[in-house]
Each structure stands twice: as structure tokens, then as C-alpha cells.
Design a protein around this motif. Structure first.
Motif, mmCIF file in Angstrom:
data_model
loop_
_atom_site.group_PDB
_atom_site.id
_atom_site.type_symbol
_atom_site.label_atom_id
_atom_site.label_comp_id
_atom_site.label_asym_id
_atom_site.label_seq_id
_atom_site.Cartn_x
_atom_site.Cartn_y
_atom_site.Cartn_z
ATOM 1 N N ASN A 136 -1.699 -0.199 11.104
ATOM 2 C CA ASN A 136 -3.513 0.053 10.683
ATOM 3 C C ASN A 136 -3.953 0.000 8.905
ATOM 4 O O ASN A 136 -3.771 0.900 8.145
ATOM 5 C CB ASN A 136 -3.682 1.441 11.214
ATOM 6 C CG ASN A 136 -3.846 1.107 12.369
ATOM 7 O OD1 ASN A 136 -3.526 0.039 13.432
ATOM 8 N ND2 ASN A 136 -4.827 2.778 13.129
ATOM 9 N N LEU A 137 -5.017 -1.049 8.985
ATOM 10 C CA LEU A 137 -5.088 -1.375 7.310
ATOM 11 C C LEU A 137 -7.251 -0.824 7.225
ATOM 12 O O LEU A 137 -7.637 -0.964 8.336
ATOM 13 C CB LEU A 137 -5.355 -2.863 7.316
ATOM 14 C CG LEU A 137 -3.924 -3.273 7.325
ATOM 15 C CD1 LEU A 137 -3.238 -4.312 7.056
ATOM 16 C CD2 LEU A 137 -2.905 -2.107 5.587
ATOM 17 N N SER A 138 -7.428 -0.240 6.311
ATOM 18 C CA SER A 138 -9.034 0.078 6.194
ATOM 19 C C SER A 138 -9.146 -1.166 5.786
ATOM 20 O O SER A 138 -9.130 -0.966 4.089
ATOM 21 C CB SER A 138 -9.129 1.263 5.863
ATOM 22 O OG SER A 138 -8.627 2.517 6.387
ATOM 23 N N TYR A 161 -16.682 -1.943 6.362
ATOM 24 C CA TYR A 161 -15.687 -0.786 6.137
ATOM 25 C C TYR A 161 -14.856 -1.126 7.311
ATOM 26 O O TYR A 161 -15.795 -0.373 8.129
ATOM 27 C CB TYR A 161 -15.562 -0.014 5.501
ATOM 28 C CG TYR A 161 -15.361 0.013 3.525
ATOM 29 C CD1 TYR A 161 -14.379 -0.414 3.045
ATOM 30 C CD2 TYR A 161 -17.614 -0.519 3.586
ATOM 31 C CE1 TYR A 161 -14.319 -0.670 1.654
ATOM 32 C CE2 TYR A 161 -17.284 0.010 1.976
ATOM 33 C CZ TYR A 161 -16.481 -0.575 1.269
ATOM 34 O OH TYR A 161 -16.535 -0.875 -0.052
ATOM 35 N N ILE A 162 -14.111 -1.330 7.643
ATOM 36 C CA ILE A 162 -13.219 -1.447 8.962
ATOM 37 C C ILE A 162 -11.873 -1.250 9.123
ATOM 38 O O ILE A 162 -11.121 -0.958 7.772
ATOM 39 C CB ILE A 162 -13.517 -2.578 9.585
ATOM 40 C CG1 ILE A 162 -12.832 -3.930 9.188
ATOM 41 C CG2 ILE A 162 -14.699 -3.631 10.271
ATOM 42 C CD1 ILE A 162 -12.651 -5.317 10.169
ATOM 43 N N GLU A 163 -11.554 -0.341 10.099
ATOM 44 C CA GLU A 163 -9.738 -0.298 10.103
ATOM 45 C C GLU A 163 -9.655 -1.705 11.151
ATOM 46 O O GLU A 163 -9.961 -1.775 12.709
ATOM 47 C CB GLU A 163 -9.797 0.929 11.099
ATOM 48 C CG GLU A 163 -10.679 2.283 10.934
ATOM 49 C CD GLU A 163 -9.682 2.591 9.470
ATOM 50 O OE1 GLU A 163 -8.473 2.634 9.302
ATOM 51 O OE2 GLU A 163 -10.563 3.036 7.722
ATOM 52 N N PHE A 164 -8.754 -2.232 10.772
ATOM 53 C CA PHE A 164 -7.902 -3.152 11.229
ATOM 54 C C PHE A 164 -6.915 -2.857 11.346
ATOM 55 O O PHE A 164 -5.679 -2.847 11.598
ATOM 56 C CB PHE A 164 -7.900 -4.693 10.118
ATOM 57 C CG PHE A 164 -7.317 -5.620 10.757
ATOM 58 C CD1 PHE A 164 -8.865 -6.990 11.207
ATOM 59 C CD2 PHE A 164 -6.537 -5.252 10.920
ATOM 60 C CE1 PHE A 164 -7.765 -7.850 11.534
ATOM 61 C CE2 PHE A 164 -5.820 -7.121 11.891
ATOM 62 C CZ PHE A 164 -6.569 -8.164 12.470
ATOM 63 N N SER A 165 -6.388 -3.315 13.131
ATOM 64 C CA SER A 165 -4.963 -3.527 14.001
ATOM 65 C C SER A 165 -4.591 -4.379 14.264
ATOM 66 O O SER A 165 -4.896 -5.028 14.913
ATOM 67 C CB SER A 165 -5.670 -2.703 14.624
ATOM 68 O OG SER A 165 -4.589 -2.120 15.861
ATOM 69 N N ASN A 168 0.833 -1.322 -0.059
ATOM 70 C CA ASN A 168 0.170 0.357 -0.507
ATOM 71 C C ASN A 168 1.426 0.930 0.230
ATOM 72 O O ASN A 168 0.376 1.785 -0.327
ATOM 73 C CB ASN A 168 -0.682 -0.349 1.222
ATOM 74 C CG ASN A 168 -1.604 -0.721 0.616
ATOM 75 O OD1 ASN A 168 -2.343 -1.442 -0.176
ATOM 76 N ND2 ASN A 168 -2.759 -1.490 2.406
ATOM 77 N N ARG A 180 -12.274 -4.512 3.934
ATOM 78 C CA ARG A 180 -13.697 -4.355 3.932
ATOM 79 C C ARG A 180 -14.287 -6.297 5.178
ATOM 80 O O ARG A 180 -13.361 -6.752 4.740
ATOM 81 C CB ARG A 180 -14.490 -5.172 2.694
ATOM 82 C CG ARG A 180 -13.730 -4.179 1.962
ATOM 83 C CD ARG A 180 -14.573 -4.413 0.176
ATOM 84 N NE ARG A 180 -13.543 -5.537 -0.144
ATOM 85 C CZ ARG A 180 -14.261 -5.403 -1.331
ATOM 86 N NH1 ARG A 180 -15.669 -5.267 -1.848
ATOM 87 N NH2 ARG A 180 -13.968 -6.674 -1.933
#
Length: 294
Positions: A90-92, A271-275, A38, A94
Motif C-alpha cells: 500500500n502506497l500513500s 491524497y489517497i491510499e493506493f492498493s 521507500n 497524491r
């Protein structure tokens, strides 16, 4: 502080650099690969032609007449250092639901057709997957496969094939199944297969060697672009997606298939913010928090 593995870099001829984060598959290594890919795309470095993430590695193709190999390697090493701390990754992403009819007649028939290539030709792929994982009840196996979501770690092979690695489970809880002794020459479109610890949905008819445990009611590849959620792409999967399999019976399977044919089906997703940092420290608890209300 927990840090991610140090990356090993190798040159592949004059146009490729292969970056291996780990030889052993882990969600943490894939998080790092996704974060680096990314970042590379954000930087839009002149000379880079293509960037391909994999399970615990990534490949960069470049034009050596625009960017020298050693300069690109310096870029990669610089990014690698900044992406070795899970707190910075941190990743945005689905979360996507995949409705599956488990132990269905279609994949049972394919088990029968290709039994000569199988370890145990007298039982179905579904029964074999149950057996090698110590399950005696069909419902218990299905519950185990649908309990936690799967991280899409890479996309490839047949168009749109996505490899899903289970999240939040201890190694002894992960369903693992050996592949066929010799690959099938055909696999039904949308069949759900398990090979090793990975689950895939076959996007089109084609060869394959994963054990078939069910069939998806929804496509993961749509060359006709009938569905609103796929109008900008042919493929459902994106590396970094989190897929949650949900068991459906024959009646619901048929209803969803009809909605797909009519072009009215909408994928259930959020959609989520993944930590990765929270995943590393909290594991299963964190995954269940993300799944609340889904």
C-alpha cells in the motif's frame, strides 16, 4: 496468489547496485520499485548515498568503506522478498490534475518547425498521434487520453520531467506513439508529449523526441517558487504520483496561466491510499473508484 517479478541484481563498479525488477514496463513492477525505495529510505542504512527509482528498476549508490557490497546486497534481497506480495505494498500518494490545451497553436508550430525530423512531415504531431492510434475525431482522441490517470513512474532527463504510465487500461486501449526519427533541438516549456506509452510534460525548453499533443496551463517546475504548492520544492512530480489530464479550451488555458503568473493558482490534488493488490484484482474499476469526486 499473484506475486511480483523476482529482482535481478548487478554491481556497477565499486559504488552502485542496479536492481532490475522487470525488463518489460508494467505498473505492478513500478509499485514494487517504489515500495522498496521507500523502505530503504525508512531504514536509513549507513553507507547508502543515494537511491533512484526508475520505471521497473532502481539504483543504489553506496560508500563501500562504510557498508560492504555483499552486506548491502543482503539487505536489498531481504527487502525484495517482503515487497513481492501486492497485498503488502500500500502506497500513500497524491492524485494531481494537469489542465491541458490540446492541439494548441504553440505545439502545432513546433511540429512545423521540426517536420524534417518527423515520420510524416505534412501533418502535426497531434494528427500523427491520432492517426497511428486509429482515431478520426479530435474529441475522441482527447477523451481517450484524459479518460484514465497516469502513474508517475520516474523523474529525470530535464529537471522535473516526469514519466506517466496509464493506469487501468488494457494494452489495446493504451495510446502509444513512436518518437521522432531524430530529436528536436527545442521543445516549448510545458508542452505535453507522448512517446511509446508514456506521457510527459516538458518542464523547461530543451531537446526532445516525444510527439507533442498539447500544452499544460500549469508548470511542473518552478525555480521562482511563486506557487504555494511548490514552495518547498522546485518540482511538482514525485514518483508514485497519479496525474489526471483535463482538457481545457483557450479561454480557460489563458485564465489559468494568468493565475500562475499572479502566484494565486492552486493545484487540484488529493491524497489517497493506493492498493496495488486492489489494482491487480480490479483494474479499471478500482481506478475509477479512486477518481470519484476528482
Amino acid at each position: 496468489m499473484f506475486t511480483l517479478p523476482e529482482t535481478r541484481f548487478d554491481f556497477g563498479g565499486d559504488e552502485y547496485i542496479y536492481a532490475e525488477i522487470s525488463r518489460d514496463m508494467s505498473a505492478e513492477s513500478n509499485f514494487k520499485a517504489l515500495a522498496i525505495v521507500n523502505e530503504l529510505r525508512k531504514r536509513n542504512i549507513p553507507g547508502i548515498i543515494e537511491i533512484v527509482p526508475s520505471n521497473a528498476s532502481y539504483l543504489v549508490r553506496y560508500n563501500p568503506e562504510i557498508i560492504p557490497a555483499r552486506d548491502l546486497l543482503d539487505y536489498l534481497k531481504d527487502i525484495d522478498i517482503t515487497k513481492s506480495n501486492p497485498a503488502e505494498l500500500n502506497l500513500s500518494v497524491r492524485m494531481v490534475e494537469i489542465p491541458v490545451w490540446y492541439d494548441d497553436p504553440i505545439t502545432r508550430e513546433y511540429s512545423r518547425r521540426f517536420k524534417s525530423r518527423h515520420q510524416e512531415p505534412d501533418i502535426s504531431n497531434f494528427e500523427f498521434a491520432m492517426k497511428v492510434n486509429g482515431f478520426r475525431e479530435k474529441e475522441a482522441f482527447i477523451e481517450a487520453h484524459t479518460r484514465m490517470p497516469y502513474l508517475i513512474t520516474m523523474v529525470g532527463f530535464l529537471p522535473g520531467t516526469a514519466w506517466g504510465f496509464p493506469l487501468g487500461l488494457h494494452p489495446q486501449e493504451i495510446i502509444q506513439v513512436p518518437k521522432y526519427l531524430s530529436p528536436r533541438t527545442d521543445t516549448p516549456r510545458q508542452a505535453v508529449g507522448v512517446g511509446g506509452a508514456f506521457t510527459v510534460v516538458y518542464p523547461v525548453n530543451g531537446p526532445g523526441s516525444y510527439q507533442l499533443i498539447g500544452i499544460s496551463a500549469v508548470p511542473v517546475y518552478d525555480n521562482e517558487k511563486r506557487l504555494v504548492d511548490l514552495e518547498d520544492t522546485y518540482f511538482l512530480a514525485r514518483p508514485g504520483d497519479i496525474w489526471k489530464y483535463r482538457s481545457v479550451d483557450e479561454r480557460e488555458y489563458s485564465r489559468i496561466v494568468e493565475e500562475v503568473k499572479q502566484g494565486t493558482y492552486r493545484y487540484r490534488m488529493k491524497y489517497i491510499e493506493f492498493s496495488p493488490q486492489e489494482y491487480v484484482t480490479k483494474g479499471k474499476v478500482y481506478i475509477r473508484e479512486l477518481m470519484e469526486g476528482f
